[in-house]
Design a protein around this motif. Structure first.
Motif, PDB file in Angstrom:
ATOM      1  N   ASP A  99       0.625  -1.146  -0.005  1.00 24.15           N
ATOM      2  CA  ASP A  99      -0.081  -0.364   0.487  1.00 24.15           C
ATOM      3  C   ASP A  99       1.094   1.239  -0.137  1.00 24.15           C
ATOM      4  OD1 ASP A  99      -2.585  -0.951   0.052  1.00 24.15           O
ATOM      5  OD2 ASP A  99      -3.038  -1.127   2.162  1.00 24.15           O
ATOM      6  N   PHE A 100       1.925   1.001   0.115  1.00 20.73           N
ATOM      7  CA  PHE A 100       3.304   2.449   0.358  1.00 20.73           C
ATOM      8  C   PHE A 100       2.748   3.218  -1.078  1.00 20.73           C
ATOM      9  CE2 PHE A 100       7.012   4.711  -0.601  1.00 20.73           C
ATOM     10  CZ  PHE A 100       7.349   5.386   0.154  1.00 20.73           C
ATOM     11  N   GLU A 101       2.956   2.232  -2.190  1.00 22.22           N
ATOM     12  CA  GLU A 101       2.976   3.226  -3.001  1.00 22.22           C
ATOM     13  C   GLU A 101       1.938   3.174  -3.341  1.00 22.22           C
ATOM     14  OE1 GLU A 101       5.891   3.496  -5.128  1.00 22.22           O
ATOM     15  OE2 GLU A 101       6.903   1.752  -4.554  1.00 22.22           O
ATOM     16  N   ILE A 102       1.050   3.818  -3.537  1.00 29.54           N
ATOM     17  CA  ILE A 102       0.050   4.013  -3.252  1.00 29.54           C
ATOM     18  C   ILE A 102      -0.708   5.533  -2.702  1.00 29.54           C
ATOM     19  CG2 ILE A 102      -3.211   3.218  -3.234  1.00 29.54           C
ATOM     20  CD1 ILE A 102      -2.487   1.066  -3.819  1.00 29.54           C
ATOM     21  N   GLY A 103      -0.400   4.850  -0.878  1.00 32.05           N
ATOM     22  CA  GLY A 103      -0.739   6.212  -0.177  1.00 32.05           C
ATOM     23  C   GLY A 103       0.565   7.125  -0.741  1.00 32.05           C
ATOM     24  N   PHE A 104       1.659   7.111  -0.984  1.00 33.47           N
ATOM     25  CA  PHE A 104       2.110   8.281  -0.921  1.00 33.47           C
ATOM     26  C   PHE A 104       2.296   8.903  -2.280  1.00 33.47           C
ATOM     27  CE2 PHE A 104       6.558   9.659  -3.179  1.00 33.47           C
ATOM     28  CZ  PHE A 104       7.227  10.312  -2.087  1.00 33.47           C
ATOM     29  N   GLY A 105       1.819   8.197  -3.366  1.00 36.15           N
ATOM     30  CA  GLY A 105       1.690   9.262  -4.482  1.00 36.15           C
ATOM     31  C   GLY A 105       0.396   9.807  -4.215  1.00 36.15           C
ATOM     32  N   TRP A 106      -0.833   9.453  -3.693  1.00 36.04           N
ATOM     33  CA  TRP A 106      -1.940   9.846  -3.162  1.00 36.04           C
ATOM     34  C   TRP A 106      -1.689  11.309  -2.766  1.00 36.04           C
ATOM     35  CZ3 TRP A 106      -6.159  11.005  -5.869  1.00 36.04           C
ATOM     36  CH2 TRP A 106      -7.049   9.769  -6.830  1.00 36.04           C
ATOM     37  N   ALA A 107      -0.889  10.705  -1.411  1.00 30.64           N
ATOM     38  CA  ALA A 107      -0.899  11.760   0.096  1.00 30.64           C
ATOM     39  C   ALA A 107       0.219  13.106  -0.978  1.00 30.64           C
ATOM     40  CB  ALA A 107       0.490  11.056   0.728  1.00 30.64           C
ATOM     41  N   ARG A 108       0.757  12.178  -1.475  1.00 22.86           N
ATOM     42  CA  ARG A 108       1.966  13.652  -2.743  1.00 22.86           C
ATOM     43  C   ARG A 108       0.358  14.881  -3.781  1.00 22.86           C
ATOM     44  NH1 ARG A 108       7.784  12.719  -5.068  1.00 22.86           N
ATOM     45  NH2 ARG A 108       8.334  14.948  -5.068  1.00 22.86           N
ATOM     46  N   ARG A 109       0.177  14.010  -4.120  1.00 20.05           N
ATOM     47  CA  ARG A 109      -1.110  14.471  -4.644  1.00 20.05           C
ATOM     48  C   ARG A 109      -2.087  15.568  -4.027  1.00 20.05           C
ATOM     49  NH1 ARG A 109      -4.364  10.587  -8.652  1.00 20.05           N
ATOM     50  NH2 ARG A 109      -2.006  10.038  -9.324  1.00 20.05           N
ATOM     51  N   LYS A 110      -2.480  15.031  -2.704  1.00 18.58           N
ATOM     52  CA  LYS A 110      -3.346  15.860  -2.097  1.00 18.58           C
ATOM     53  C   LYS A 110      -2.550  17.058  -0.964  1.00 18.58           C
ATOM     54  CE  LYS A 110      -6.982  12.322  -1.859  1.00 18.58           C
ATOM     55  NZ  LYS A 110      -7.607  11.440  -0.452  1.00 18.58           N
ATOM     56  N   GLY A 111      -1.785  17.352  -1.437  1.00 16.72           N
ATOM     57  CA  GLY A 111      -0.063  17.818  -0.825  1.00 16.72           C
ATOM     58  C   GLY A 111       0.195  17.620   0.570  1.00 16.72           C
ATOM     59  N   LEU A 112      -0.433  16.373   1.380  1.00 13.14           N
ATOM     60  CA  LEU A 112      -0.218  16.071   2.641  1.00 13.14           C
ATOM     61  C   LEU A 112       0.916  16.039   3.047  1.00 13.14           C
ATOM     62  CD1 LEU A 112      -3.005  13.499   2.260  1.00 13.14           C
ATOM     63  CD2 LEU A 112      -2.934  16.047   2.965  1.00 13.14           C
ATOM     64  N   ILE A 113       2.268  15.717   1.468  1.00 11.84           N
ATOM     65  CA  ILE A 113       3.693  15.044   2.760  1.00 11.84           C
ATOM     66  C   ILE A 113       4.265  15.872   2.255  1.00 11.84           C
ATOM     67  CG2 ILE A 113       3.011  13.343   3.403  1.00 11.84           C
ATOM     68  CD1 ILE A 113       4.026  11.775   0.847  1.00 11.84           C
ATOM     69  N   THR A 114       5.782  16.203   2.235  1.00 11.63           N
ATOM     70  CA  THR A 114       7.118  16.639   0.732  1.00 11.63           C
ATOM     71  C   THR A 114       7.767  15.478   1.334  1.00 11.63           C
ATOM     72  OG1 THR A 114       7.904  17.820   1.680  1.00 11.63           O
ATOM     73  CG2 THR A 114       6.657  18.953   1.015  1.00 11.63           C
ATOM     74  N   LEU A 115       8.933  15.791  -0.011  1.00 10.50           N
ATOM     75  CA  LEU A 115       9.839  14.682  -0.085  1.00 10.50           C
ATOM     76  C   LEU A 115      11.294  15.758   0.011  1.00 10.50           C
ATOM     77  CD1 LEU A 115      10.587  10.899   0.080  1.00 10.50           C
ATOM     78  CD2 LEU A 115      11.043  11.590  -2.859  1.00 10.50           C
ATOM     79  N   GLU A 116      12.068  14.968   0.899  1.00  8.44           N
ATOM     80  CA  GLU A 116      13.620  15.617   1.404  1.00  8.44           C
ATOM     81  C   GLU A 116      14.084  14.333   0.651  1.00  8.44           C
ATOM     82  OE1 GLU A 116      12.269  19.391   3.608  1.00  8.44           O
ATOM     83  OE2 GLU A 116      13.863  18.204   4.180  1.00  8.44           O
ATOM     84  N   ASN A 117      15.014  14.353   0.248  1.00  9.01           N
ATOM     85  CA  ASN A 117      15.927  12.970   0.059  1.00  9.01           C
ATOM     86  C   ASN A 117      14.832  11.708   0.638  1.00  9.01           C
ATOM     87  OD1 ASN A 117      18.347  14.994  -0.643  1.00  9.01           O
ATOM     88  ND2 ASN A 117      18.527  15.067   1.409  1.00  9.01           N
ATOM     89  N   ASP A 118      15.738  11.244   0.897  1.00  5.00           N
ATOM     90  CA  ASP A 118      15.085   9.777   1.193  1.00  5.00           C
ATOM     91  C   ASP A 118      13.839   9.817   2.479  1.00  5.00           C
ATOM     92  OD1 ASP A 118      17.130   9.941   3.232  1.00  5.00           O
ATOM     93  OD2 ASP A 118      16.921   7.779   2.963  1.00  5.00           O
ATOM     94  N   THR A 119      13.672  11.461   3.283  1.00  7.56           N
ATOM     95  CA  THR A 119      12.697  11.491   4.235  1.00  7.56           C
ATOM     96  C   THR A 119      11.453  12.051   4.319  1.00  7.56           C
ATOM     97  OG1 THR A 119      14.488  11.142   5.753  1.00  7.56           O
ATOM     98  CG2 THR A 119      12.520  12.495   6.398  1.00  7.56           C
ATOM     99  N   VAL A 120      10.032  11.265   4.654  1.00  5.19           N
ATOM    100  CA  VAL A 120       8.707  11.856   4.129  1.00  5.19           C
ATOM    101  C   VAL A 120       8.672  13.018   5.480  1.00  5.19           C
ATOM    102  CG1 VAL A 120       6.538  11.742   4.536  1.00  5.19           C
ATOM    103  CG2 VAL A 120       8.161   9.625   2.896  1.00  5.19           C
ATOM    104  N   ILE A 121       8.136  14.396   4.672  1.00  3.97           N
ATOM    105  CA  ILE A 121       8.473  14.736   6.128  1.00  3.97           C
ATOM    106  C   ILE A 121       6.683  14.928   5.577  1.00  3.97           C
ATOM    107  CG2 ILE A 121       8.109  17.169   6.841  1.00  3.97           C
ATOM    108  CD1 ILE A 121      10.624  15.637   6.574  1.00  3.97           C
TER     109      ILE A 121
END
Length: 465
Positions: A99-121
């Motif tokens: 579920d990570f790939e799906i959740g990561f994709g939708w979370a970025r699309r909805k502006g819920l997270i940002t990514l810095e290097n290998d860390t999810v903020i």
């Protein structure tokens, strides 16, 4: 007489007088498809009437939608997992799995997270998707609309189906006594049987068909032949399908330029096999070169073939120089051929061997008569014949009702050129029988391929031997 489910629906309609098929399904707990068929039955009995029928589009949860309703959407789970603090991608991947790939994709699309290097903020500490809320509402009976519905359809969480809806009216009330199948001892002693209706039995109906397991009829026939041979005092021996030419041909006094050894008459296997002790090989070589007058090749004798005759097993028995033996073998042999109703490229043979000090040709004929009479062939006759490794030789015929005299076997006393190189100096009687064709005669099979049929209906139709 009413069935249990008919009574359920009528009890429901007694309270409503008029209702829809969907309300009936919900109120009785019956599947909607069953409600349709029961309403049709009740209408044919004049108890209810279908007032209207319409088709409407309804939104239903898919299997994926049902799963997400229970577990939450992947992006919701990801935000919950972050809980307002940064985490490494690998940590989230380990926690969410596929579920990570799906959740990561939708979370970025909805502006819920940002990514810095290998860390999810995370940008939020808590989040519930409108899609999840819509799924729960749908589960409670409120269908989604507009943009949310489009997203749910795109994510394959819901589907739109056409559904028939009947409006049904109760025409008359009927007495709904419970129906029973069996009269019990308690019903008889208490007289309570008078309160029930009993379903009638159709005594002319065929019972349900329950196929039973049974062995393959050709396998049964082979086992019957084996039992007969054991009963006549023979021991069963066996050999491998892949054999050297030495045992398949050379020991049986077939010269190395014999047509039967050509590639179109035998299945040749790549590689070379091992020969037995040097003394036996030397004696076989001497016999071939003395009587056939050619230079015998040990290399040719090492060649491998799929055995073309079970007499190769007889040759291996002879190589042990037995003083006295009564042995038989049944197994598959292989020969190139055109497959049709009477020919296959692999089929069964039975070879028999008797080595006894005073064994005579008359004893051989008597033994063969015992075998075929044991199989049920009461009339047997013999005709002089020729076979390469027996002398004298005989063809065996049996009388089959409806077919007349049928050739069944070839037999004879093994030539000294076959027995003496192996160290066997007593008379040796041998015979070969084509088991498949014998089975066809006894089992009434017209096509040899049917002996190996995997057609379950055909096999069920075969009589157990």
């Amino acid at each position: 007489m009413l069935s249990e489910n008919e009574i359920k629906i009528l009890d429901f309609l007694k309270r409503r007088k008029e209702s829809t098929s969907q309300e009936i399904a919900e109120g009785t707990g019956l599947p909607l498809s069953s409600v349709f068929s029961i309403i049709a039955t009740l209408e044919s009995k004049g108890i209810v009437k279908v007032i209207s029928e319409e088709t409407r589009k309804v939104v239903r949860l898919t299997d994926e939608g049902k799963l997400r309703t229970e577990q939450g959407l992947p992006e919701d789970r990801l935000v919950t997992l972050l809980n307002g603090r940064p985490l490494k991608i690998q940590e989230l991947r380990n926690a969410l799995g596929k579920d990570f790939e799906i959740g990561f994709g939708w979370a970025r699309r909805k502006g819920l997270i940002t990514l810095e290097n290998d860390t999810v903020i995370p940008k939020v500490s808590q989040y519930v998707s409108p899609e999840y809320t819509a799924l729960k509402d749908l589960q409670a009976g409120k269908e989604p609309t507009g943009e949310v519905l489009e997203i749910l359809l795109r994510r394959k969480l819901v589907e739109v189906k056409e559904e028939k809806m009947l409006r049904v009216q109760l025409l008359r009330e009927v007495e709904t006594r419970p129906a029973e199948l069996y009269v019990t001892h308690e019903m008889l002693t208490t007289g309570s049987w008078r309160e029930y209706e009993f379903k009638p039995y159709n005594v002319e109906a065929n019972p349900p068909f329950f196929p039973i397991g049974k062995t393959h009829y050709f396998r049964d026939f082979i086992e019957k032949v084996k039992d007969l041979m054991v009963g006549l005092g023979f021991v069963e021996v066996s050999g491998d399908f892949v054999e050297t030419e030495f045992f398949n041909f050379d020991m049986l006094f077939q010269p190395q330029d014999h047509p039967a050894r050509e590639i179109h008459d035998s299945f040749v296997i790549e590689g070379k096999g091992n020969l037995p002790g040097s003394d036996l090989v030397r004696k076989v070589k001497e016999v071939h070169e003395k009587w056939w007058r050619y230079s015998w090749s040990e290399d040719n004798a090492r060649r491998l073939v799929l055995r073309s005759q079970t007499t190769a097993v007889t040759a291996r028995v002879l190589s042990g120089a037995p003083k006295r033996i009564r042995a038989f073998t049944i197994g598959k042999v292989f020969r190139p051929d055109s497959i049709d109703a009477t020919h296959l490229i692999e089929f069964h043979q039975m070879d028999g061997l008797v080595i006894e000090e005073d064994f005579t040709f008359r004893d051989l004929l008597s033994t063969l008569r015992d075998i075929f009479q044991g199989l049920g062939v009461k009339q047997v006759k013999f005709k002089p014949g020729y076979f390469p490794f027996t002398e004298p030789s005989v063809e065996v015929y049996g009388f089959i009702e409806g077919l007349g005299w049928v050739e069944m076997a070839g037999a004879g006393l093994l030539r000294k050129e076959v027995t003496e190189p192996a160290g066997v100096f007593s008379p040796a009687g041998a015979w070969g029988i084509g088991i498949d064709r014998l089975a066809m005669l006894f089992l009434g099979v017209k096509d040899i391929r049917d002996l190996y049929s995997l057609d379950i209906e055909y096999l069920r139709s075969r009589r157990v031997i």
